[in-house]
Scaffold this motif. Structure first.
Motif, PDB file in Angstrom:
ATOM      1  N   ASP A   1       5.183  -1.889  17.679  1.00 18.67           N
ATOM      2  CA  ASP A   1       6.226  -2.541  16.878  1.00 18.67           C
ATOM      3  C   ASP A   1       5.733  -3.870  16.328  1.00 18.67           C
ATOM      4  O   ASP A   1       5.938  -4.184  15.146  1.00 18.67           O
ATOM      5  CB  ASP A   1       7.482  -2.784  17.731  1.00 18.67           C
ATOM      6  N   GLU A   2       5.087  -4.645  17.171  1.00 21.18           N
ATOM      7  CA  GLU A   2       4.640  -5.978  16.771  1.00 21.18           C
ATOM      8  C   GLU A   2       3.601  -5.902  15.656  1.00 21.18           C
ATOM      9  O   GLU A   2       3.662  -6.659  14.677  1.00 21.18           O
ATOM     10  CB  GLU A   2       4.061  -6.730  17.976  1.00 21.18           C
ATOM     11  N   ASN A   3       2.644  -4.992  15.793  1.00 19.13           N
ATOM     12  CA  ASN A   3       1.600  -4.892  14.780  1.00 19.13           C
ATOM     13  C   ASN A   3       2.134  -4.343  13.463  1.00 19.13           C
ATOM     14  O   ASN A   3       1.686  -4.750  12.383  1.00 19.13           O
ATOM     15  CB  ASN A   3       0.448  -4.025  15.287  1.00 19.13           C
ATOM     16  N   ALA A   4       3.074  -3.429  13.511  1.00 19.05           N
ATOM     17  CA  ALA A   4       3.680  -2.900  12.283  1.00 19.05           C
ATOM     18  C   ALA A   4       4.426  -4.003  11.542  1.00 19.05           C
ATOM     19  O   ALA A   4       4.325  -4.124  10.308  1.00 19.05           O
ATOM     20  CB  ALA A   4       4.623  -1.747  12.617  1.00 19.05           C
ATOM     21  N   LYS A   5       5.166  -4.826  12.277  1.00 20.76           N
ATOM     22  CA  LYS A   5       5.887  -5.943  11.651  1.00 20.76           C
ATOM     23  C   LYS A   5       4.923  -6.963  11.066  1.00 20.76           C
ATOM     24  O   LYS A   5       5.153  -7.513   9.986  1.00 20.76           O
ATOM     25  CB  LYS A   5       6.798  -6.620  12.677  1.00 20.76           C
ATOM     26  N   LYS A   6       3.827  -7.229  11.785  1.00 14.02           N
ATOM     27  CA  LYS A   6       2.818  -8.150  11.273  1.00 14.02           C
ATOM     28  C   LYS A   6       2.198  -7.598   9.987  1.00 14.02           C
ATOM     29  O   LYS A   6       1.986  -8.322   9.012  1.00 14.02           O
ATOM     30  CB  LYS A   6       1.732  -8.369  12.321  1.00 14.02           C
ATOM     31  N   CYS A   7       1.888  -6.309   9.999  1.00 10.25           N
ATOM     32  CA  CYS A   7       1.314  -5.671   8.820  1.00 10.25           C
ATOM     33  C   CYS A   7       2.230  -5.849   7.612  1.00 10.25           C
ATOM     34  O   CYS A   7       1.784  -6.206   6.518  1.00 10.25           O
ATOM     35  CB  CYS A   7       1.061  -4.191   9.092  1.00 10.25           C
ATOM     36  N   ASP A   8       3.519  -5.621   7.809  1.00  4.63           N
ATOM     37  CA  ASP A   8       4.488  -5.807   6.720  1.00  4.63           C
ATOM     38  C   ASP A   8       4.503  -7.252   6.232  1.00  4.63           C
ATOM     39  O   ASP A   8       4.516  -7.514   5.020  1.00  4.63           O
ATOM     40  CB  ASP A   8       5.891  -5.408   7.190  1.00  4.63           C
ATOM     41  N   ALA A   9       4.500  -8.186   7.163  1.00  4.34           N
ATOM     42  CA  ALA A   9       4.544  -9.607   6.786  1.00  4.34           C
ATOM     43  C   ALA A   9       3.297 -10.002   5.998  1.00  4.34           C
ATOM     44  O   ALA A   9       3.387 -10.681   4.960  1.00  4.34           O
ATOM     45  CB  ALA A   9       4.675 -10.474   8.036  1.00  4.34           C
ATOM     46  N   PHE A  10       2.126  -9.576   6.481  1.00  9.99           N
ATOM     47  CA  PHE A  10       0.887  -9.896   5.782  1.00  9.99           C
ATOM     48  C   PHE A  10       0.888  -9.290   4.384  1.00  9.99           C
ATOM     49  O   PHE A  10       0.528  -9.948   3.400  1.00  9.99           O
ATOM     50  CB  PHE A  10      -0.330  -9.361   6.546  1.00  9.99           C
ATOM     51  N   ARG A  11       1.303  -8.017   4.329  1.00  7.50           N
ATOM     52  CA  ARG A  11       1.250  -7.292   3.052  1.00  7.50           C
ATOM     53  C   ARG A  11       2.194  -7.908   2.025  1.00  7.50           C
ATOM     54  O   ARG A  11       1.853  -8.023   0.835  1.00  7.50           O
ATOM     55  CB  ARG A  11       1.602  -5.816   3.311  1.00  7.50           C
ATOM     56  N   MET A  12       3.385  -8.298   2.473  1.00  9.76           N
ATOM     57  CA  MET A  12       4.351  -8.911   1.557  1.00  9.76           C
ATOM     58  C   MET A  12       3.866 -10.263   1.042  1.00  9.76           C
ATOM     59  O   MET A  12       4.018 -10.594  -0.142  1.00  9.76           O
ATOM     60  CB  MET A  12       5.697  -9.066   2.265  1.00  9.76           C
ATOM     61  N   LYS A  13       3.282 -11.051   1.913  1.00 13.68           N
ATOM     62  CA  LYS A  13       2.801 -12.367   1.508  1.00 13.68           C
ATOM     63  C   LYS A  13       1.646 -12.250   0.525  1.00 13.68           C
ATOM     64  O   LYS A  13       1.565 -13.004  -0.455  1.00 13.68           O
ATOM     65  CB  LYS A  13       2.377 -13.173   2.736  1.00 13.68           C
ATOM     66  N   ILE A  14       0.742 -11.302   0.753  1.00 14.62           N
ATOM     67  CA  ILE A  14      -0.385 -11.103  -0.170  1.00 14.62           C
ATOM     68  C   ILE A  14       0.128 -10.736  -1.560  1.00 14.62           C
ATOM     69  O   ILE A  14      -0.353 -11.264  -2.573  1.00 14.62           O
ATOM     70  CB  ILE A  14      -1.336 -10.014   0.377  1.00 14.62           C
ATOM     71  N   ASP A  15       1.122  -9.846  -1.632  1.00 15.02           N
ATOM     72  CA  ASP A  15       1.700  -9.492  -2.930  1.00 15.02           C
ATOM     73  C   ASP A  15       2.446 -10.666  -3.550  1.00 15.02           C
ATOM     74  O   ASP A  15       2.421 -10.853  -4.774  1.00 15.02           O
ATOM     75  CB  ASP A  15       2.647  -8.297  -2.774  1.00 15.02           C
ATOM     76  N   GLU A  16       3.125 -11.441  -2.726  1.00 16.16           N
ATOM     77  CA  GLU A  16       3.841 -12.620  -3.238  1.00 16.16           C
ATOM     78  C   GLU A  16       2.864 -13.592  -3.904  1.00 16.16           C
ATOM     79  O   GLU A  16       3.120 -14.102  -5.002  1.00 16.16           O
ATOM     80  CB  GLU A  16       4.563 -13.319  -2.085  1.00 16.16           C
ATOM     81  N   TRP A  17       1.747 -13.831  -3.256  1.00 12.16           N
ATOM     82  CA  TRP A  17       0.726 -14.720  -3.838  1.00 12.16           C
ATOM     83  C   TRP A  17       0.154 -14.140  -5.122  1.00 12.16           C
ATOM     84  O   TRP A  17      -0.025 -14.847  -6.107  1.00 12.16           O
ATOM     85  CB  TRP A  17      -0.405 -14.941  -2.841  1.00 12.16           C
ATOM     86  N   LYS A  18      -0.126 -12.834  -5.107  1.00 10.74           N
ATOM     87  CA  LYS A  18      -0.715 -12.196  -6.293  1.00 10.74           C
ATOM     88  C   LYS A  18       0.265 -12.210  -7.460  1.00 10.74           C
ATOM     89  O   LYS A  18      -0.102 -12.573  -8.589  1.00 10.74           O
ATOM     90  CB  LYS A  18      -1.108 -10.751  -5.961  1.00 10.74           C
TER      91      LYS A  18
END
Length: 353
Positions: free
Chosen positions: A131-148
């Motif tokens: 659960d923790e790693n899946a949530k982290k993956c989502d957070a990382f992925r969303m932030k990368i797209d936000e920056w892009k």
């Protein structure tokens, strides 16, 4: 990344064999079924100008970084937000990754569909990640797209961060190497926290070309000294075995189905995975190759026969072949195989003018 058909263990064999035919003068090298980029990356280090291609987007992401990126990444657009201005450029990638690591997890698409906590009570309860790693993956992925999307990172920086995430999440996946199924209990590596350790950046002074296309269509548009081909050998479709990496790379909230949460991959099915179409597909790509030399990695259990390969190459130019035994890829340590080793053939053609 542990990858079906990876040539990492055969790089010296490939290098020595190709040099025996071509010589050691570096020119242009096209890896048209690039996968995770092990071969293209190796020949990039050897001084070649690389053309890399794969129809899978996650593979494109990896090649876009490992091969396409060849200069330091300044992350100037994040200088104020992350206090990078007084930091040496070579240290900024690690600082950006460290920032992402400290983000709180988010209940996004990966958590809701591929972690037990997010999918519990639904028709298909899945446990590809903790659960923790899946949530982290989502957070990382969303932030990368936000920056892009906000224009804060360049394409080069974007693909570096995506490739770093793909490498990291694969290390914590609760699978037996491929994503065709998940394990019933979290294995030890899946319990470790997802971290964003910056992956290697290979610097050189050459511009490289990276594509995400069907190889048989791309071959008509490109030219190089060397064409290296490592197509699928059998009926196993890569898009099904690595569907979750594709979804993380695209982060496109696809419609998914079944116990494994498979995305639709109809448009990515390979002709090289079908006995009825593989010979014509191979003949087509060879006939339309504008190259001096063509090399084909293929093993003794492939859908194409050795006679078919010899026949098609001989029509294009002078044919030859090298071979070497190597250990079979095993996604499941308990699975029974006919043999632990297989034979890799490197067929080659010195093309007619």
């Amino acid at each position: 990344m542990n990858y079906i058909g990876s040539k990492k263990s055969l790089l010296s064999f490939l290098d020595e064999s190709i040099n025996a035919v071509v010589g050691k003068t570096a020119g242009s090298f096209c890896d048209i079924f690039a996968g995770t980029g092990a071969v293209g990356t190796y020949f990039k280090r050897r001084g070649y100008q690389i053309i890399a291609n794969d129809i899978q987007y996650y593979a494109y992401v990896l090649n876009r970084h490992y091969i396409g990126n060849h200069k330091l990444l300044p992350f100037d657009g994040l200088a104020d937000e992350l206090s990078l201005s007084n930091m040496a450029i070579e240290n900024r990638s690690a600082a950006v990754c460290f920032f992402l690591e400290r983000l709180e997890g988010t209940s996004g698409f990966i958590y809701k569909n591929y972690a037990l906590g997010g999918s519990v009570g639904t028709e298909f309860e899945r446990m590809y990640f903790s659960d923790e790693n899946a949530k982290k993956c989502d957070a990382f992925r969303m932030k990368i797209d936000e920056w892009k999307n906000g224009g804060k990172i360049t394409d080069d920086e974007y693909f570096f961060l995506l490739a770093t995430l793909l490498e990291a999440i694969d290390k914590t996946a609760n699978t037996a190497s491929v994503y065709g199924a998940f394990l019933k209990k979290l294995k030890n590596s899946a319990k470790t926290a997802l971290t964003m350790q910056p992956i290697e950046l290979i610097l050189n002074d050459k511009e490289h070309s990276i594509y995400n296309q069907d190889a048989n269509k791309l071959i008509r548009k490109i030219k190089a000294d060397i064409l290296y081909m490592d197509p699928p050998y059998n009926e196993r479709q890569y898009c099904a075995n690595y569907h979750l990496l594709e979804t993380i790379a695209k982060y496109d909230n696809p419609v998914i189905s079944g116990k494994t949460g498979l995305r639709n991959y109809k448009e990515q099915k390979s002709q090289y995975c079908s006995k009825s179409s593989v010979k014509e597909a191979f003949k087509d790509i060879v006939e339309n190759a504008n190259m001096k030399y063509i090399f084909l990695s293929y093993n003794n259990e492939g859908l194409l026969s050795l006679d078919d390969i010899r026949e098609i190459f001989s029509q294009k130019g002078e044919y030859g072949c090298f071979k070497q035994e190597y250990n079979r890829f095993k996604a499941d340590a308990n699975r029974q195989y006919q043999a632990n080793k297989t034979t890799e053939y490197l067929h080659y053609c010195i093309c007619k003018n």
